[in-house]
Structures are given as structure tokens and as C-alpha cells.
Design an enzyme around this catalytic site. Structure first.
Site, PDB file in Angstrom:
ATOM      1  N   GLU A  31       1.110  -1.160  -0.178  1.00 16.97           N
ATOM      2  CA  GLU A  31      -0.009   0.178  -0.048  1.00 16.97           C
ATOM      3  C   GLU A  31       0.827   1.281  -0.024  1.00 16.97           C
ATOM      4  OE1 GLU A  31      -3.182   0.039  -1.144  1.00 16.97           O
ATOM      5  OE2 GLU A  31      -3.429  -1.585   0.581  1.00 16.97           O
ATOM      6  N   GLY A 119     -16.684   4.307  -4.079  1.00 21.57           N
ATOM      7  CA  GLY A 119     -15.695   5.125  -3.145  1.00 21.57           C
ATOM      8  C   GLY A 119     -15.401   4.226  -1.935  1.00 21.57           C
ATOM      9  N   SER A 124     -13.873   1.364  -8.002  1.00 26.79           N
ATOM     10  CA  SER A 124     -14.919   1.565  -8.629  1.00 26.79           C
ATOM     11  C   SER A 124     -14.382   2.557  -9.878  1.00 26.79           C
ATOM     12  CB  SER A 124     -16.167   1.940  -8.415  1.00 26.79           C
ATOM     13  OG  SER A 124     -16.050   3.396  -7.822  1.00 26.79           O
ATOM     14  N   ASP A 174      -4.593   0.335  -9.792  1.00 29.73           N
ATOM     15  CA  ASP A 174      -6.070  -0.102 -10.129  1.00 29.73           C
ATOM     16  C   ASP A 174      -6.365  -0.481 -11.322  1.00 29.73           C
ATOM     17  OD1 ASP A 174      -5.948   1.051  -7.615  1.00 29.73           O
ATOM     18  OD2 ASP A 174      -7.102   2.775  -7.920  1.00 29.73           O
TER      19      ASP A 174
HETATM   20  P1  ADP Z   1     -13.032   3.974  -5.680  1.00 28.09           P
HETATM   21  O1  ADP Z   1     -12.241   4.024  -6.819  1.00 28.09           O
HETATM   22  O2  ADP Z   1     -12.210   3.411  -4.591  1.00 28.09           O
HETATM   23  O3  ADP Z   1     -14.457   3.517  -5.577  1.00 28.09           O
HETATM   24  P2  ADP Z   1     -13.029   6.640  -6.080  1.00 28.09           P
HETATM   25  O4  ADP Z   1     -13.046   7.961  -5.508  1.00 28.09           O
HETATM   26  O5  ADP Z   1     -11.607   6.643  -6.876  1.00 28.09           O
HETATM   27  O6  ADP Z   1     -13.263   5.396  -5.355  1.00 28.09           O
HETATM   28  O7  ADP Z   1     -14.135   6.701  -7.254  1.00 28.09           O
HETATM   29  C1  ADP Z   1     -15.289   6.501  -7.161  1.00 28.09           C
HETATM   30  C2  ADP Z   1     -16.008   7.639  -8.074  1.00 28.09           C
HETATM   31  O8  ADP Z   1     -15.803   7.001  -9.404  1.00 28.09           O
HETATM   32  C3  ADP Z   1     -17.525   8.020  -7.541  1.00 28.09           C
HETATM   33  O9  ADP Z   1     -17.576   9.145  -7.059  1.00 28.09           O
HETATM   34  C4  ADP Z   1     -17.680   8.310  -9.206  1.00 28.09           C
HETATM   35  O10 ADP Z   1     -17.520   9.646  -9.617  1.00 28.09           O
HETATM   36  C5  ADP Z   1     -16.768   7.394  -9.993  1.00 28.09           C
HETATM   37  N1  ADP Z   1     -17.622   6.393 -10.467  1.00 28.09           N
HETATM   38  C6  ADP Z   1     -17.309   5.165 -10.170  1.00 28.09           C
HETATM   39  N2  ADP Z   1     -18.184   3.844 -10.480  1.00 28.09           N
HETATM   40  C7  ADP Z   1     -19.304   4.730 -11.005  1.00 28.09           C
HETATM   41  C8  ADP Z   1     -20.457   4.468 -11.882  1.00 28.09           C
HETATM   42  N3  ADP Z   1     -20.772   3.047 -11.747  1.00 28.09           N
HETATM   43  N4  ADP Z   1     -21.266   5.336 -12.315  1.00 28.09           N
HETATM   44  C9  ADP Z   1     -21.103   6.650 -12.039  1.00 28.09           C
HETATM   45  N5  ADP Z   1     -19.879   7.118 -11.361  1.00 28.09           N
HETATM   46  C10 ADP Z   1     -19.038   6.211 -11.118  1.00 28.09           C
HETATM   47 MG    MG Z   2     -10.478   4.817  -7.434  1.00 31.28          MG
END
Ligand code: ADP
Ligand code: MG
Length: 387
Positions: A31, A119, A124, A174
Site C-alpha cells: 500500500e 468510493g 470503482s 488499479d
Molecule cells: P473507488 O475507486 O475506490 O471506488 P474513487 O473516489 O476513486 O473511489 O472513485 C469513485 C468515483 O468514481 C465515484 O464518486 C464516481 O464519480 C465514479 N464512479 C465509479 N463507478 C461509477 C459508476 N458505476 N457510475 C458513475 N460513477 C462512477
Molecule cells: Mg478509485
């Protein structure tokens, strides 16, 4: 359940040309090492983001997300650093980055759906970028899914989307995980050379059977409030004080000598985390190859302590989830992802998985916190065309 194809038809009025998906990931260990030229060891999650798409012959991107609950339109001519804002940046950014790399890419109609928690530190964002990138690659004939070298190029474009357009200065782990992982394996990624290897990750086959339990703490600490950048800067400053390109170049056997040359106590602690964490990735790979899960558990524990005390990126919710999992029988547990919230992982005997999840939930309830979500994961496959 309405299928992705039905949703696309409903949103855009035409059937899609295909369906592509990419996984979230969880990092087993390593990490805050990626931007230090170090090693990481993620697995792809069974949870995936789906991009159902059709190519357009103009420069319009129309994208609907079930999670955002809205449809956004972006003229590709207006995409650039920090534009557009909001979630559409992750989608538009990929098309922009592919164009920057010289690929002939036009607009898309895309519907997005996902079962990767947003998030939660399970990436994601990269799942979204890579699902869209996979769709664009096939629809515009870019052949970026054909082999690992092409996939690495697509990953790099997705990193540019996240760094430059979405403005999140994350390392490359990622996107590499989403595009290069193999089912049943962890991905050992050397973030300096880009070299990868695949480490078998079959916990169920080990004696009594173990599972990896992920807990999304649902603790909402913003990662982008400057802490991530501050850690990056401290690492770079420590490397440069030692006359090195990156902390990867510190020999772990001579760590004490190196640390003695740093005047700043904060830099000492940050550097100690990075150097020992890279060594723990190597040790984890060896332990997995030797079926020695007790050692993997101890390495998880040591990683958490280092992230909490030296790198200072944990938070009370992560600490409580890790402690509760250990007390309820986990072999080892640690925060995973960037920290300040997000998720933890625990290596747990299969027969205790439910008890561990219950114990973590009880520890949160006792403190009046939002209920965490725990689930068992296996090592899934990388981005692909589904239909
Ligand atoms: P993580 O990658 O750990 O989930 P991040 O803050 O890097 O957290 O990314 C999350 C952001 O990515 C969300 O707030 C949104 O803006 C975007 N996101 C991810 N997946 C989706 C989705 N399925 N639909 C819309 N936005 C998404
Ligand atoms: Mg992310």
C-alpha cells in the site's frame, strides 16, 4: 431483473453493439508503494462494472450510469484537464486519453452499471474507466485487449483519464489490476518496470480452507483532501534527501543506515513504511507460493501497523474493523487501498467467516457507526467483452 441491453435500449432507443465489463480490485498488500516505484499485489474482484455501448460517428459522448442515476452528454472537443467535472470525467477522460495517444476514437452511447461499491477503496473508478476503455478498444478497432502489452497501454490511458481529467493523482495499480489480473491469481506488479507476474491465490484449497473477507467500513473520509498528495510529496522528499530516484532504491537490509541520514522525523516514518511494505510484498508472494497462510496473516498485521503508525493513513473505523476481525479469529487483517476510510481485508478460516463479519458489525454498532458491509471475495478475471 432488467438486462443491461434492455436498459441501453430504454435510455438511447437503439440496441447496443456490445457489452464490456471490468472488475474492481482489492490490494492484498503493498500500500502506497505504487508511486514509490514499488511492488503491489492486487486481485481482481468478482464485482464488476459493465459498459454497454454503441459507437457514434460524431464527437458526442452520451453516458448513463445506474449508480449516478443520470445521463450526461459531453462534447469530446471540450474534454481536457479537469473537464468535465463529476463522474463523467472517468468516462470522457478515457476517450480523451486514447485520442491523446493517437488512436482514432469517436463518441459513444454508453450505459454503465456496477456492483463494485463506489468510493469504498475497491476501485470503482478504474473499473469504470477500464470497462469504457475495453468498449472503445473493440468498437474503434484499437486491439488494446489482445495481449498483456496492449492491455498495459490501455491501462496507461485509463491512468491518464483518472490523473489528468478526473484530477485524482492515484498510481497505476488499479487500472493494471482491472486489465491484467487473471482468475484465481493475484497480480504481482512492479510499478517501476511495469513487469507483472501471476501468483496463484486459491485460499479454499489450503488445508481447512480460508477465505478473504472484505469489509467496506463505509467511513467517508475524503481521500482528496490533500493527504494523499502530502504522502506522495513526503516520499519524494525522503528519496531525494537520500539522493535516490525513489524509495524503491533503498536496500531493506540497510534501512537503518538510510533512515539515519534523514533529518526529518516525518520522512523517517514515511520512508520506513514504504521500504518495509515493499519487502512485505515479496514475503507475501513467497508465503503464498509455500501455502504458508499463517505468514500471510502476520504480514497483513505488520502492514496495517506500518500504515497506521508510520504512514498515518488509517482511521479509527479501519483500526476497529481490523482489531475486531483479529479477535474473532482472523489469521491477519489490514486496511487496504489509500486509507482514511474505505475497506479492510481479513484472512479468515472459512468456517469463521460469518462470525468475523458479525463481530466487526457488532464493534461498529457498539460505537453507533453506520453498519459496515462484509463479503467474501475470490480472485476474478480482468476486463473483457461479455456479449
Ligand atoms: P473507488 O475507486 O475506490 O471506488 P474513487 O473516489 O476513486 O473511489 O472513485 C469513485 C468515483 O468514481 C465515484 O464518486 C464516481 O464519480 C465514479 N464512479 C465509479 N463507478 C461509477 C459508476 N458505476 N457510475 C458513475 N460513477 C462512477
Ligand atoms: Mg478509485
Amino acid at each position: 431483473m432488467t438486462s443491461a441491453v434492455d436498459v441501453h435500449l430504454e435510455v438511447f432507443g437503439t440496441p447496443p453493439a456490445g457489452v464490456w465489463s471490468a472488475p474492481g480490485r482489492v490490494n492484498l498488500i503493498g500500500e502506497h508503494t505504487d508511486y514509490n516505484g514499488g511492488l503491489v499485489l492486487p486481485i481482481a474482484l468478482p464485482q464488476r462494472t459493465t459498459a454497454t455501448a454503441t459507437a457514434r460517428d460524431d464527437d458526442l459522448l452520451r453516458v448513463h450510469s445506474a449508480q449516478a442515476g443520470e445521463r450526461v452528454e459531453v462534447d469530446l472537443g471540450t474534454v481536457g484537464p479537469r473537464s468535465p467535472s463529476g463522474w463523467a470525467a472517468y468516462v470522457a477522460g478515457v476517450l480523451w486519453a486514447l485520442r491523446q495517444e493517437g488512436h482514432e476514437v469517436r463518441g459513444l452511447d454508453v450505459t454503465v452499471d456496477s456492483d463494485v461499491p463506489l468510493g469504498a477503496g475497491l476501485s470503482s473508478s478504474a473499473a469504470l474507466e477500464c470497462a469504457v476503455g475495453a468498449a472503445a478498444s473493440d468498437l474503434f478497432g484499437l486491439d488494446l485487449l489482445d495481449d498483456d502489452a496492449s492491455r498495459a497501454r490501455l491501462a496507461a490511458a485509463c491512468v491518464r483519464a483518472e490523473n489528468e481529467v478526473a484530477g485524482a493523482m492515484t498510481g497505476g495499480m488499479d487500472q493494471s489490476a482491472a486489465l491484467l489480473c487473471r482468475e484465481g491469481h493475484a497480480l504481482l506488479l512492479d510499478c517501476r518496470s511495469g513487469e507483472t507476474s501471476h501468483v496463484p491465490f486459491h485460499l479454499a484449497g489450503h488445508g481447512a480452507g480460508y477465505v478473504l473477507l472484505v469489509t467496506d467500513t463505509r467511513a467517508a473520509h475524503a481521500l482528496n483532501d490533500g493527504q494523499y498528495e502530502a504522502r506522495r510529496r513526503a516520499s519524494e522528499a525522503a528519496a531525494s534527501a537520500l539522493g535516490l530516484d525513489s524509495l524503491r532504491d533503498v536496500d531493506p537490509h540497510h534501512l537503518d543506515d538510510a533512515l539515519a541520514r534523514l533529518a526529518d522525523d516525518e520522512q523517517v516514518r514515511r520512508a520506513r513504511h514504504v521500504v518495509t511494505e515493499i519487502a512485505r510484498v515479496r514475503a507475501t508472494v513467497e508465503a503464498l507460493e509455500a501455502d504458508d497462510l499463517e505468514s500471510v496473516g502476520r504480514l497483513f498485521d505488520a502492514s496495517h501497523t506500518s500504515l497506521r503508525d508510520d504512514y498515518e493513513v488509517s482511521c479509527v473505523e479501519l483500526d476497529v474493523s481490523v482489531e475486531a476481525a483479529r479477535s474473532a479469529g482472523a489469521l491477519g487483517a489490514r486496511m487496504t487501498g489509500g486509507g482514511f476510510g474505505g475497506s479492510s481485508i481479513a484472512l479468515v478460516p472459512e468456517s469463521d467467516a460469518e462470525d468475523v463479519a458479525t463481530a466487526v458489525a457488532a464493534a461498529f454498532a457498539e460505537r453507533g457507526w453506520t453498519a459496515p458491509r462484509s463479503f467474501v471475495v475470490t480472485a476474478g478475471a480482468s476486463a473483457a467483452r461479455d456479449a
